[in-house]
Design an enzyme around this catalytic site. Structure first.
Site, PDB file in Angstrom:
ATOM      1  N   GLY A  43      44.559  37.461  32.516  1.00 36.52           N
ATOM      2  CA  GLY A  43      46.001  37.650  32.488  1.00 36.52           C
ATOM      3  C   GLY A  43      46.431  38.228  31.155  1.00 36.52           C
ATOM      4  O   GLY A  43      46.101  39.354  30.862  1.00 36.52           O
ATOM      5  N   SER A 110      38.260  39.908  30.552  1.00 40.70           N
ATOM      6  CA  SER A 110      39.560  40.543  30.458  1.00 40.70           C
ATOM      7  C   SER A 110      40.400  39.819  29.396  1.00 40.70           C
ATOM      8  O   SER A 110      39.914  39.643  28.278  1.00 40.70           O
ATOM      9  CB  SER A 110      40.200  40.494  31.843  1.00 40.70           C
ATOM     10  OG  SER A 110      41.224  41.408  31.938  1.00 40.70           O
ATOM     11  N   TRP A 111      41.597  39.360  29.699  1.00 36.46           N
ATOM     12  CA  TRP A 111      42.332  38.538  28.718  1.00 36.46           C
ATOM     13  C   TRP A 111      41.503  37.316  28.325  1.00 36.46           C
ATOM     14  O   TRP A 111      41.624  36.814  27.211  1.00 36.46           O
ATOM     15  CB  TRP A 111      43.698  38.107  29.259  1.00 36.46           C
ATOM     16  CG  TRP A 111      44.249  36.943  28.515  1.00 36.46           C
ATOM     17  CD1 TRP A 111      44.261  35.636  28.925  1.00 36.46           C
ATOM     18  CD2 TRP A 111      44.832  36.951  27.187  1.00 36.46           C
ATOM     19  NE1 TRP A 111      44.817  34.836  27.948  1.00 36.46           N
ATOM     20  CE2 TRP A 111      45.178  35.622  26.882  1.00 36.46           C
ATOM     21  CE3 TRP A 111      45.078  37.964  26.249  1.00 36.46           C
ATOM     22  CZ2 TRP A 111      45.765  35.264  25.668  1.00 36.46           C
ATOM     23  CZ3 TRP A 111      45.668  37.604  25.040  1.00 36.46           C
ATOM     24  CH2 TRP A 111      46.004  36.279  24.762  1.00 36.46           C
ATOM     25  N   ASP A 266      35.686  50.456  34.900  1.00 32.81           N
ATOM     26  CA  ASP A 266      36.787  49.516  34.663  1.00 32.81           C
ATOM     27  C   ASP A 266      38.008  50.330  34.225  1.00 32.81           C
ATOM     28  O   ASP A 266      38.036  50.883  33.119  1.00 32.81           O
ATOM     29  CB  ASP A 266      36.380  48.509  33.578  1.00 32.81           C
ATOM     30  CG  ASP A 266      37.412  47.405  33.396  1.00 32.81           C
ATOM     31  OD1 ASP A 266      38.605  47.650  33.651  1.00 32.81           O
ATOM     32  OD2 ASP A 266      37.017  46.299  32.986  1.00 32.81           O
ATOM     33  N   HIS A 294      36.686  46.446  37.150  1.00 27.72           N
ATOM     34  CA  HIS A 294      37.140  45.415  36.214  1.00 27.72           C
ATOM     35  C   HIS A 294      36.870  43.980  36.680  1.00 27.72           C
ATOM     36  O   HIS A 294      36.758  43.073  35.871  1.00 27.72           O
ATOM     37  CB  HIS A 294      38.645  45.595  35.993  1.00 27.72           C
ATOM     38  CG  HIS A 294      39.253  44.601  35.061  1.00 27.72           C
ATOM     39  ND1 HIS A 294      38.881  44.507  33.737  1.00 27.72           N
ATOM     40  CD2 HIS A 294      40.199  43.642  35.242  1.00 27.72           C
ATOM     41  CE1 HIS A 294      39.582  43.542  33.153  1.00 27.72           C
ATOM     42  NE2 HIS A 294      40.379  43.005  34.046  1.00 27.72           N
TER      43      HIS A 294
HETATM   44  N1  STX Z   1      45.126  42.031  31.966  1.00 27.68           N
HETATM   45  C1  STX Z   1      43.789  41.942  32.291  1.00 27.68           C
HETATM   46  C2  STX Z   1      43.422  40.687  33.004  1.00 27.68           C
HETATM   47  O1  STX Z   1      43.133  39.701  32.392  1.00 27.68           O
HETATM   48  C3  STX Z   1      45.444  43.112  31.092  1.00 27.68           C
HETATM   49  C4  STX Z   1      43.415  40.781  34.451  1.00 27.68           C
HETATM   50  N2  STX Z   1      43.391  41.913  35.083  1.00 27.68           N
HETATM   51  N3  STX Z   1      43.411  41.649  36.421  1.00 27.68           N
HETATM   52  C5  STX Z   1      43.433  40.367  36.570  1.00 27.68           C
HETATM   53  O2  STX Z   1      43.425  39.794  35.346  1.00 27.68           O
HETATM   54  C6  STX Z   1      43.468  39.680  37.905  1.00 27.68           C
HETATM   55  C7  STX Z   1      42.166  39.931  38.621  1.00 27.68           C
HETATM   56  C8  STX Z   1      43.685  38.202  37.718  1.00 27.68           C
HETATM   57  C9  STX Z   1      44.596  40.257  38.736  1.00 27.68           C
END
Ligand code: STX
Length: 314
Positions: A43, A110-111, A266, A294
């Site tokens: 997120g 990701s986050w 990604d 991603h």
């Molecule tokens: N946000 C990246 C992230 O953490 C910039 C993220 N991207 N997609 C998601 O989380 C979900 C799969 C939870 C929709």
């Protein structure tokens, strides 16, 4: 190819009241006396799902999942007050001390990689290993790429719904325009903007678009916390002092064994960031999955992540 471990149930679930506003949900599964690992979700604002337990051998790992402030089962939902990167780092420390854990493995994509790295830089002695995926360091260039111009060239069809939610006059800064709507008083506009924002991410997260992820990201409850919290963090530059804070401070964690897994295609968090990070971490191993985007759920990504946690079992 490695697959996820079978589903398991948690042996403990609870809340920690971290301040006068927030209660953080966490759970433990796997082996009570096992090697501790904390899962840091994405997120910000994405929350955990039970499948996140399955990246770890439940016979070996004591698996800790938590929902970051304002999302998942944490309360109050979608709340932006007292909600910054540094609050989340402190919450992780609170969970660690509450559970009597001295050191743990930090796993995040990701986050989850942003927060995992920030936690490790802040508390390097508490981290045994880092397992990171889809590297995101919340730099202006990364935000611009996905929310302003770049990813839009690859997904022009999906981009239209994200773009058209904002009047032309405000399209020079989508994050700002979304923030205004996601934090405004018009509830209908707030929800519609939350869905448009979240579905953009859900539709672009996989190499091959997954209808189930689009459905998840268009759910009102999910979209409200995800979009509001993400946008709040992004408009505030992740609450970092400088644009490239993680790379500038990465020397503090260069002794930590690190695995980085990155999907070649990604589009949300392009491979450039993983490459730049790996170059500065002498004890890191970067695996680029040739046929993945991603998402943590893509086959090649799952396989490399499970291989990584298996390799750190002893
Ligand atoms: N946000 C990246 C992230 O953490 C910039 C993220 N991207 N997609 C998601 O989380 C979900 C799969 C939870 C929709």
């Amino acid at each position: 190819m490695r697959e996820l471990y079978p589903s398991t149930e948690p042996y403990n679930q609870d809340f920690i009241k971290v301040d006068s506003i927030h209660e953080i949900f966490y759970e433990e599964s796997g082996n009570k006396n096992g090697k501790p690992v904390i899962f840091v979700h994405g997120g910000p604002g994405g929350g955990c799902s039970s499948d996140y337990r399955r990246y770890f051998d439940p016979e070996v790992y004591r698996i800790i999942l938590f929902d970051q402030r304002g999302c998942g089962k944490s309360k109050p939902h979608a709340c932006l007050e007292n909600n910054t990167t540094w609050h989340l780092v402190d919450d992780m420390e609170k969970i660690r001390t509450t559970l009597g854990i001295e050191k743990w493995q930090v796993f995040g994509g990701s986050w989850g990689s942003t927060l995992g790295l920030t936690y490790a830089i802040s508390h390097p002695d508490r981290v045994t290993e880092l397992v990171l995926r889809g590297i995101f360091m919340l730099r202006p260039s990364e935000l611009r790429w996905f929310y302003q111009e770049g990813a839009s060239y690859i997904f022009p069809d999906v981009w239209e719904s994200y773009r058209d939610n904002i009047p032309e006059a405000e399209r020079d800064n989508f994050i700002k325009a979304y923030y205004k709507r996601l934090t405004g008083d018009n509830e209908e506009e707030k929800l519609q903007s939350a869905k448009a924002w979240s579905v953009w991410e859900g539709s672009t997260s996989r190499l091959i678009t997954d209808p189930a992820l689009i459905e998840k990201t268009s759910d009102a409850h999910f979209a409200l916390s995800f979009a509001r919290i993400e946008c709040h963090y992004f408009i505030n530059g992740g609450f970092f002092e400088t644009d490239s804070w993680i790379l500038e401070n990465v020397d503090k964690i260069k002794h930590i064994p690190t695995v980085i897994v990155q999907g070649r295609y990604d589009v949300v968090c392009p491979t450039k960031s993983a490459w730049e990070l790996a170059k500065l971490l002498p004890k890191s191993e970067l695996t680029i999955i040739p046929d993945a985007g991603h998402s943590a759920a893509e086959l090649g990504i799952v396989s490399a992540l499970v291989e990584a946690t298996d390799s750190f079992r002893v």
